[in-house]
Scaffold this motif. Structure first.
Motif, PDB file in Angstrom:
ATOM      1  N   MET A   1     -18.894 -40.656  28.767  1.00 14.04           N
ATOM      2  CA  MET A   1     -19.382 -40.177  27.490  1.00 14.04           C
ATOM      3  C   MET A   1     -18.675 -40.000  26.048  1.00 14.04           C
ATOM      4  SD  MET A   1     -22.772 -38.240  26.816  1.00 14.04           S
ATOM      5  CE  MET A   1     -22.331 -37.806  28.391  1.00 14.04           C
ATOM      6  N   LYS A   2     -19.228 -40.654  25.203  1.00 14.73           N
ATOM      7  CA  LYS A   2     -18.539 -41.176  23.823  1.00 14.73           C
ATOM      8  C   LYS A   2     -18.637 -40.146  23.186  1.00 14.73           C
ATOM      9  CE  LYS A   2     -19.287 -44.901  21.449  1.00 14.73           C
ATOM     10  NZ  LYS A   2     -20.317 -45.283  20.628  1.00 14.73           N
ATOM     11  N   ALA A   3     -17.319 -40.093  21.898  1.00 18.03           N
ATOM     12  CA  ALA A   3     -17.400 -39.758  21.360  1.00 18.03           C
ATOM     13  C   ALA A   3     -17.737 -39.934  19.958  1.00 18.03           C
ATOM     14  CB  ALA A   3     -16.006 -38.826  20.952  1.00 18.03           C
ATOM     15  N   SER A   4     -19.036 -38.922  19.499  1.00 16.33           N
ATOM     16  CA  SER A   4     -19.341 -39.374  18.421  1.00 16.33           C
ATOM     17  C   SER A   4     -18.849 -39.494  16.952  1.00 16.33           C
ATOM     18  CB  SER A   4     -20.427 -38.709  18.507  1.00 16.33           C
ATOM     19  OG  SER A   4     -21.626 -38.655  16.943  1.00 16.33           O
ATOM     20  N   SER A   5     -19.662 -41.172  16.201  1.00 12.51           N
ATOM     21  CA  SER A   5     -18.990 -40.839  14.159  1.00 12.51           C
ATOM     22  C   SER A   5     -19.628 -39.477  14.047  1.00 12.51           C
ATOM     23  CB  SER A   5     -19.400 -41.726  14.217  1.00 12.51           C
ATOM     24  OG  SER A   5     -20.832 -42.564  14.535  1.00 12.51           O
ATOM     25  N   LEU A   6     -20.651 -38.437  14.486  1.00  9.19           N
ATOM     26  CA  LEU A   6     -20.798 -37.481  13.193  1.00  9.19           C
ATOM     27  C   LEU A   6     -20.393 -36.840  13.361  1.00  9.19           C
ATOM     28  CD1 LEU A   6     -24.542 -37.330  14.472  1.00  9.19           C
ATOM     29  CD2 LEU A   6     -23.805 -38.483  12.110  1.00  9.19           C
ATOM     30  N   LYS A   7     -19.438 -36.102  13.037  1.00 10.00           N
ATOM     31  CA  LYS A   7     -19.086 -35.096  12.181  1.00 10.00           C
ATOM     32  C   LYS A   7     -19.695 -33.243  12.082  1.00 10.00           C
ATOM     33  CE  LYS A   7     -14.861 -34.215  10.179  1.00 10.00           C
ATOM     34  NZ  LYS A   7     -14.097 -33.623   9.205  1.00 10.00           N
ATOM     35  N   VAL A   8     -18.512 -32.512  13.136  1.00 12.22           N
ATOM     36  CA  VAL A   8     -19.163 -31.739  13.899  1.00 12.22           C
ATOM     37  C   VAL A   8     -18.871 -30.663  12.269  1.00 12.22           C
ATOM     38  CG1 VAL A   8     -19.057 -29.330  15.227  1.00 12.22           C
ATOM     39  CG2 VAL A   8     -19.314 -32.009  16.157  1.00 12.22           C
ATOM     40  N   GLY A  45     -19.162 -32.808  19.878  1.00 10.62           N
ATOM     41  CA  GLY A  45     -18.918 -33.866  19.104  1.00 10.62           C
ATOM     42  C   GLY A  45     -19.055 -35.259  20.304  1.00 10.62           C
ATOM     43  N   GLN A  46     -19.247 -34.654  21.596  1.00  8.63           N
ATOM     44  CA  GLN A  46     -19.584 -35.014  22.569  1.00  8.63           C
ATOM     45  C   GLN A  46     -20.968 -36.001  23.039  1.00  8.63           C
ATOM     46  OE1 GLN A  46     -16.988 -37.297  25.001  1.00  8.63           O
ATOM     47  NE2 GLN A  46     -15.731 -35.829  23.052  1.00  8.63           N
TER      48      GLN A  46
END
Ligand SMILES: [Zn+2]
Length: 201
Positions: A1-8, A45-46
């Motif tokens: 599972m990739k970490a998102s570039s969107l910020k929580v 964020g995952q």
């Protein structure tokens, strides 16, 4: 599972679920004093955000601790706003079967502000979400108002399958138990509805 570039808490509301947060079934949860509740892994964020799904545990914490669902930080009594709450008489909730846990000394004509499962936000977070969220922008029911200083929390029960009892030689009928899903928040306005004459009259 990739970490998102969107910020929580900035690009995605803090309370939103992510694909990297699978359900963990049912178990005692500190968010509701150890009562049985729906559990979910905590990896914001995952993967990808699931905008239409609140995270089970963060939702309960947001209502219990008055944390802003947008940024996740506490709201103060001076800065608590709701976008979707609507006034409802206590007697209406009782007539709909949702008021079993309302305090018995709360009269049927008492006006509550039903915020559903959405804790109040900071004013700045309200404004930001209305500016950026196309869904909210188009919603005719948006009505930004102050959240009352007093409130009650009602558990929204979910049905959960009991864990199979492996030590039994023969199968037993599937049993279900009510467990806590989300928490519902109702503000107490201290006002009464003069037109209240009973739910079905
Ligand atoms: Zn906020």
């Amino acid at each position: 599972m990739k970490a998102s570039s969107l910020k929580v808490g900035v690009d995605v509301p803090w309370v939103t679920s992510w694909t990297g947060e699978p359900s963990l079934g049912v178990g005692p949860c500190p968010s509701v004093g150890g009562a049985p509740a729906i559990l979910q892994a905590g990896n914001p964020g995952q993967g990808k955000p699931l905008y239409s799904q609140n995270h089970a545990v963060r939702q309960r914490l947001s209502v219990r601790d008055m944390l802003c669902p947008m940024c996740g930080r506490p709201t103060s009594a001076q800065d608590r706003w709701t976008q979707v709450a609507h006034p409802v008489a206590a007697g209406r909730l009782r007539a709909d079967g949702r008021g079993n846990r309302l305090p018995t000394d709360l009269t049927d004509d008492a006006i509550l502000v039903d915020a559903g499962a959405i804790a109040p936000l900071h004013r700045a977070c309200v404004d930001r979400s209305l500016r950026y969220c196309p869904h909210l922008k188009a919603d005719p029911h948006i009505d930004v108002r102050r959240f009352p200083e007093r409130w009650i929390v009602l558990p929204l029960m979910a049905r959960a399958e009991a864990a199979p009892q492996l030590f039994l030689a023969r199968p037993t009928p599937a049993r279900t138990a009510a467990v806590i899903g989300f928490l519902q928040l109702c503000g107490l306005t201290g006002e009464r509805d003069p037109a209240w004459r009973g739910a079905d009259r």
